[in-house]
Motif scaffolding. Structure first.
Motif, PDB file in Angstrom:
ATOM      1  N   HIS A 142       0.910  -1.406   0.124  1.00 47.02           N
ATOM      2  CA  HIS A 142       0.010   0.070  -0.072  1.00 47.02           C
ATOM      3  C   HIS A 142       0.779   1.419   0.037  1.00 47.02           C
ATOM      4  O   HIS A 142       2.103   1.331   0.297  1.00 47.02           O
ATOM      5  CB  HIS A 142      -0.942   0.064   1.342  1.00 47.02           C
ATOM      6  N   GLU A 143       0.189   2.348  -0.299  1.00 45.66           N
ATOM      7  CA  GLU A 143       1.074   3.616  -0.649  1.00 45.66           C
ATOM      8  C   GLU A 143       1.538   4.350   0.663  1.00 45.66           C
ATOM      9  O   GLU A 143       2.654   4.814   0.741  1.00 45.66           O
ATOM     10  CB  GLU A 143       0.069   4.529  -1.349  1.00 45.66           C
ATOM     11  N   HIS A 144       0.745   4.132   1.715  1.00 49.54           N
ATOM     12  CA  HIS A 144       1.076   4.670   2.979  1.00 49.54           C
ATOM     13  C   HIS A 144       2.285   4.189   3.473  1.00 49.54           C
ATOM     14  O   HIS A 144       3.142   4.540   4.257  1.00 49.54           O
ATOM     15  CB  HIS A 144      -0.059   4.734   4.141  1.00 49.54           C
ATOM     16  N   VAL A 157       5.241   5.442   1.433  1.00 47.73           N
ATOM     17  CA  VAL A 157       5.571   6.851   2.062  1.00 47.73           C
ATOM     18  C   VAL A 157       6.360   6.649   3.271  1.00 47.73           C
ATOM     19  O   VAL A 157       7.276   7.652   3.274  1.00 47.73           O
ATOM     20  CB  VAL A 157       4.235   7.597   1.869  1.00 47.73           C
ATOM     21  N   ALA A 158       5.779   5.970   4.407  1.00 42.48           N
ATOM     22  CA  ALA A 158       6.506   6.053   5.359  1.00 42.48           C
ATOM     23  C   ALA A 158       8.153   5.444   5.513  1.00 42.48           C
ATOM     24  O   ALA A 158       8.989   5.955   5.917  1.00 42.48           O
ATOM     25  CB  ALA A 158       5.959   4.805   6.476  1.00 42.48           C
ATOM     26  N   HIS A 160       2.734   0.536  10.827  1.00 46.01           N
ATOM     27  CA  HIS A 160       1.880   0.603   9.576  1.00 46.01           C
ATOM     28  C   HIS A 160       1.570  -0.668   8.937  1.00 46.01           C
ATOM     29  O   HIS A 160       0.541  -0.575   7.978  1.00 46.01           O
ATOM     30  CB  HIS A 160       2.493   1.625   8.500  1.00 46.01           C
TER      31      HIS A 160
END
Length: 319
Positions: free
Chosen positions: A209-211, A214-215, A229
Motif C-alpha cells: 500500500h501507498e502509505h 511513503v513511510a 503501518h
C-alpha cells in the motif's frame, strides 16, 4: 449508528437467534431415534407400567410444544433439567467439568494467537527461506485434523518418550496445565496454521500500500513501519477470525477430550450423545451456540476500535 444503539440491536439479534437455536436443538433431540426410557432400564425388560412411570417422570409422552415450552422455561431460570444417565442436575454435571474445558480452550487459544501471529509475521517480514519454511509448516498444520494430531502427539510424547501424561485432567492448577499441554497443542495445531497464513497474506498485502511506501521514503525505521503501518492494519482482518477460531476450538474439543480422556464438557457431550442423555446434549449444545454468539458480539464491538475505518455493524478485510 451510535455504539449504544448498535450494542442493543446486536443483543436483540442474539436473543432471537438463541431462541431459534433452542428450538432447533430441542427439536433435533425430539426427532432423534431411540427412547431414553430404554437406557434408563439398562436393556432390562419392563412392564408397560414401568415404561409409563418413566415417561411420566421425564414428560416423554407430552406433545412436542409442551415439552419445548417447559424446557425453555427451565432454561430461562438456569435449570437445564436432570441427566437421564447420571440422575443429577445437568448444571451440576456441566459445572464440574467446565473448568477443564475452559482451561483447555484457553491454553489452545493462547497458542493459536501467539504462535500463529508470530509465524505469519516472520513469513511476511523475513521472506526467502524463512517464508518457505513457514508455508511448509502451516501447510502441514492445516492439513492435520485435531484428532489425528491428538493420536500422533499422544503416541510420541506420552507413550514413546513419556514426557507428558497420556490422559486425564489432573488435580490442581499446575497438574491441570501439565495434563492439558498435549491436548491444547493438538487442539491448536490446525488453527495455528490457518491464522499464520491469514496474517502473512494480510501483511504482504498491506506492505504494497501507498502509505507504507511513503513511510519508508521518509526514513522511518523498518521495525516501526512493520509494527505501526503494516501489522496494525492487519489486526482487523485477524480479529474477524475470532468467531471462527473459538467455534472451531469448541467443536474440536469433543474429539480431543475424548482422545485424551479429559473430563470436560466435550467428552461429556460425546458420552451423552451415545447414551441419548437428551437434557445434557441440549444444554451443552445451547451453551456452545451462546459462547459462539458472544464471541462474535465482542468482535463486532472491538473491530471499529482496532480499525476506525470499519463502521459499526460491518465486517470485512482491512488494508
Amino acid at each position: 449508528m451510535t455504539f449504544t444503539r448498535f450494542a442493543l440491536r446486536r443483543l436483540a439479534e442474539m436473543a432471537a437467534t438463541l431462541l431459534a437455536a433452542s428450538f432447533l436443538i430441542f427439536g433435533a433431540m425430539y426427532l432423534a431415534p431411540g427412547n431414553p426410557a430404554s437406557f434408563l432400564l439398562s436393556g432390562r425388560s419392563a412392564s408397560p407400567a414401568a415404561y409409563q412411570a418413566i415417561n411420566d417422570q421425564y414428560h416423554l409422552n407430552d406433545p412436542f410444544w409442551q415439552q419445548y415450552l417447559r424446557w425453555l422455561g427451565q432454561v430461562l431460570r438456569g435449570d437445564f433439567g436432570r441427566s437421564i444417565e447420571y440422575r443429577t442436575p445437568v448444571s451440576t454435571l456441566i459445572g464440574a467439568r467446565l473448568p477443564s474445558t475452559l482451561l483447555l480452550v484457553g491454553m489452545a487459544l493462547v497458542l493459536v494467537v501467539v504462535v500463529g501471529l508470530a509465524l505469519g509475521w516472520l513469513g511476511a517480514v523475513r521472506g526467502g527461506a524463512t517464508d518457505g519454511a513457514v508455508l511448509v509448516g502451516t501447510t502441514f498444520a492445516v492439513g492435520t485434523p485435531s484428532f489425528v494430531a491428538a493420536v500422533l502427539l499422544q503416541g510420541l510424547f506420552s507413550v514413546k518418550l513419556g514426557w507428558f501424561p497420556s490422559g486425564g485432567s489432573g488435580s490442581g492448577f499446575g497438574s491441570m496445565l501439565w495434563h492439558l499441554a498435549l491436548p491444547a497443542t493438538a487442539l491448536a495445531l490446525y488453527l495455528i496454521g490457518m491464522l499464520a497464513r491469514v496474517t502473512r497474506s494480510a501483511m504482504l498485502e498491506v506492505m504494497g500500500h501507498e502509505h507504507v511506501t511513503v513511510a519508508r521514503s521518509r526514513g522511518v525505521m523498518e521495525r516501526q513501519v512493520i509494527r505501526r503501518h503494516v501489522f496494525r492494519n492487519t489486526l482487523g482482518t485477524v480479529l474477524t477470525m475470532g468467531g471462527l477460531i473459538v467455534s472451531t476450538l469448541l467443536i474440536c474439543t469433543v474429539l480431543v477430550e475424548t482422545a485424551f480422556s479429559v473430563d470436560g464438557i466435550g467428552q461429556l457431550l460425546d458420552l451423552s450423545t451415545t447414551t441419548k442423555d437428551f437434557p445434557v446434549v441440549q444444554a451443552i449444545s445451547l451453551i456452545i451456540v451462546g459462547i459462539f454468539m458472544l464471541v462474535n458480539f465482542v468482535v463486532d464491538l472491538l473491530l471499529p476500535l482496532v480499525d476506525p475505518r470499519v463502521a459499526l455493524g460491518t465486517r470485512g478485510a482491512t488494508g
